[in-house]
Scaffold this active site. Structure first.
Site, short mmCIF file in Angstrom:
data_model
loop_
_atom_site.label_atom_id
_atom_site.label_comp_id
_atom_site.label_asym_id
_atom_site.label_seq_id
_atom_site.Cartn_x
_atom_site.Cartn_y
_atom_site.Cartn_z
N ASP A 67 1.10 -0.90 -0.28
CA ASP A 67 -0.18 -0.39 0.08
C ASP A 67 0.85 0.95 0.64
O ASP A 67 2.28 1.66 0.66
CB ASP A 67 -1.02 -0.44 1.68
CG ASP A 67 -0.41 -0.45 2.52
OD1 ASP A 67 0.72 -0.27 2.95
OD2 ASP A 67 -1.48 -1.07 2.79
N ASP A 136 -8.28 -2.39 14.16
CA ASP A 136 -8.91 -3.05 13.85
C ASP A 136 -9.31 -3.60 12.95
O ASP A 136 -10.37 -4.58 12.48
CB ASP A 136 -9.90 -1.74 13.30
CG ASP A 136 -8.96 -0.82 11.87
OD1 ASP A 136 -8.17 -1.96 11.65
OD2 ASP A 136 -9.56 -0.24 11.29
N HIS A 138 -7.94 -4.46 10.15
CA HIS A 138 -7.57 -4.52 8.70
C HIS A 138 -6.15 -5.51 8.24
O HIS A 138 -4.72 -5.41 9.04
CB HIS A 138 -6.62 -3.27 8.00
CG HIS A 138 -5.74 -2.11 7.90
ND1 HIS A 138 -6.22 -1.14 9.02
CD2 HIS A 138 -4.43 -2.75 8.54
CE1 HIS A 138 -5.29 -0.51 9.52
NE2 HIS A 138 -4.17 -1.56 9.30
N GLU A 143 -9.84 -2.06 5.06
CA GLU A 143 -10.14 -1.95 6.32
C GLU A 143 -11.70 -3.02 6.12
O GLU A 143 -12.21 -3.25 5.38
CB GLU A 143 -10.77 -0.32 6.49
CG GLU A 143 -9.71 0.59 6.30
CD GLU A 143 -8.64 0.93 7.78
OE1 GLU A 143 -8.76 -0.14 9.04
OE2 GLU A 143 -8.01 1.92 7.90
C1 F6R Z 1 1.29 -2.10 5.80
C2 F6R Z 1 -0.21 -2.33 6.73
C3 F6R Z 1 -0.54 -2.24 7.44
C4 F6R Z 1 -0.31 -2.51 8.45
C5 F6R Z 1 -0.78 -1.90 9.79
C6 F6R Z 1 -0.17 -2.75 11.25
O1 F6R Z 1 2.02 -1.99 4.79
O2 F6R Z 1 -0.33 -2.80 5.30
O3 F6R Z 1 -1.60 -3.61 7.41
O4 F6R Z 1 0.73 -3.82 8.42
O5 F6R Z 1 -1.33 -0.83 10.28
O6 F6R Z 1 0.72 -1.55 11.60
P1 F6R Z 1 1.99 -1.19 12.59
O7 F6R Z 1 2.66 -2.49 12.34
O8 F6R Z 1 2.59 0.18 12.47
O9 F6R Z 1 1.56 -1.29 13.70
#
Ligand code: F6R
Length: 261
Positions: A67, A136, A138, A143
């Site tokens: 992403d 959450d 995701h 989401e």
């Molecule tokens: C990032 C991504 C997100 C993160 C998730 C956890 O490329 O796709 O799904 O893996 O938001 O983020 P952290 O690791 O910062 O807790």
């Protein structure tokens, strides 16, 4: 889904790095799916060490990131282009022309997303996908409520995700509302998934993803349908799992040959 609980994030990241290294050694021109955020930082540092000290080469590897924020230029300090350069690409020999990250500045986003999917297919599909987990639930930036069949597209972040990610920006108001993300269908088409989750803020999303019903309300739960998904957790992230003792027993009693499979 194989759930592996290790004492801390360091040990879980080292295990994840061994699995990635094994993939690269077995298939030097493999395709890696990459994640950003706090979770995979130690994994990338360990892969960089393996490159530096043990000559693990990524020279023939291709990569596709999950992403990017819409509206952030590649040079923006909080862009995932910058994150990948600083945490991984600047430290290994992965060829620039084989690194792919969605372009948050694309003029025609639907076309860019369709091309991203085409590029993944043209590269032979993703062999190993690294994933983090949102508080959450995701995956990527899919989401809650995301279509289980979705492909790369634009998504709107939840207020919770914008607040979680505010730490990477000067203030929460600077966090973009929109992102380009691989879809859940894109993630499900990968040959292997490594989901990493660390810390107590992830405990509930981990339990819902691993032991709850499969539902679009918890995108991580879709991995229960993935033919080859491993979930690497530290003790804090595993705290709300009902069957944690069973997962520990299974992992600790695996035949040695099977541990890195
Ligand atoms: C990032 C991504 C997100 C993160 C998730 C956890 O490329 O796709 O799904 O893996 O938001 O983020 P952290 O690791 O910062 O807790």
């Amino acid at each position: 889904m194989e759930i592996i609980i290790l004492p801390d994030a360091e040990a879980a990241s080292a295990t994840a790095a061994r699995l990635v290294a094994r993939q690269v050694l077995e298939k030097p021109d493999c395709v890696l799916g990459l994640a950003t955020g706090s979770t995979p930082r130690r994994l990338y540092a360990e892969l960089a060490r393996l490159h530096r000290e043990d000559h693990l080469s990524f020279a023939q590897v291709s990569s596709f990131n999950l992403d990017e924020y819409v509206g952030l230029h590649a040079e923006h300090p909080a862009s995932y282009h910058r994150f990948m350069a600083e945490n991984f690409f600047d430290h290994v020999d992965l060829a620039p022309e084989r690194r792919h990250i969605p372009d948050g500045m694309a003029a025609d986003i639907p076309q860019h997303c369709a091309e991203y999917e085409t590029r993944i297919v043209a590269a032979g599909g993703i062999d190993l996908q690294i994933l983090g987990l949102g508080t959450d639930g995701h995956l990527g930036f899919n989401e809650p409520g995301s279509s289980l069949a979705s492909r790369t597209r634009i998504k709107t972040l939840t207020p919770q995700t914008r607040s979680d990610n505010a730490r990477f920006f000067s203030s929460e108001t600077d966090v973009p509302h929109h992102v380009i993300t691989m879809g859940l269908g894109t993630i499900m088409a990968t040959r292997m998934c490594l989901l990493l989750a660390f810390g107590k803020t992830k405990a509930r999303a981990v339990a819902q993803s691993c032991e709850g019903p499969v539902t679009a309300s918890v995108p991580g739960s879709l991995l229960q349908f993935h033919p080859r998904a491993k979930v690497l957790l530290d003790e804090e992230a595993a705290a709300e799992l009902t069957h944690a003792d069973y997962y520990r027993w299974v992992y600790n009693n695996k035949p040695a040959w099977q541990k890195d499979q």
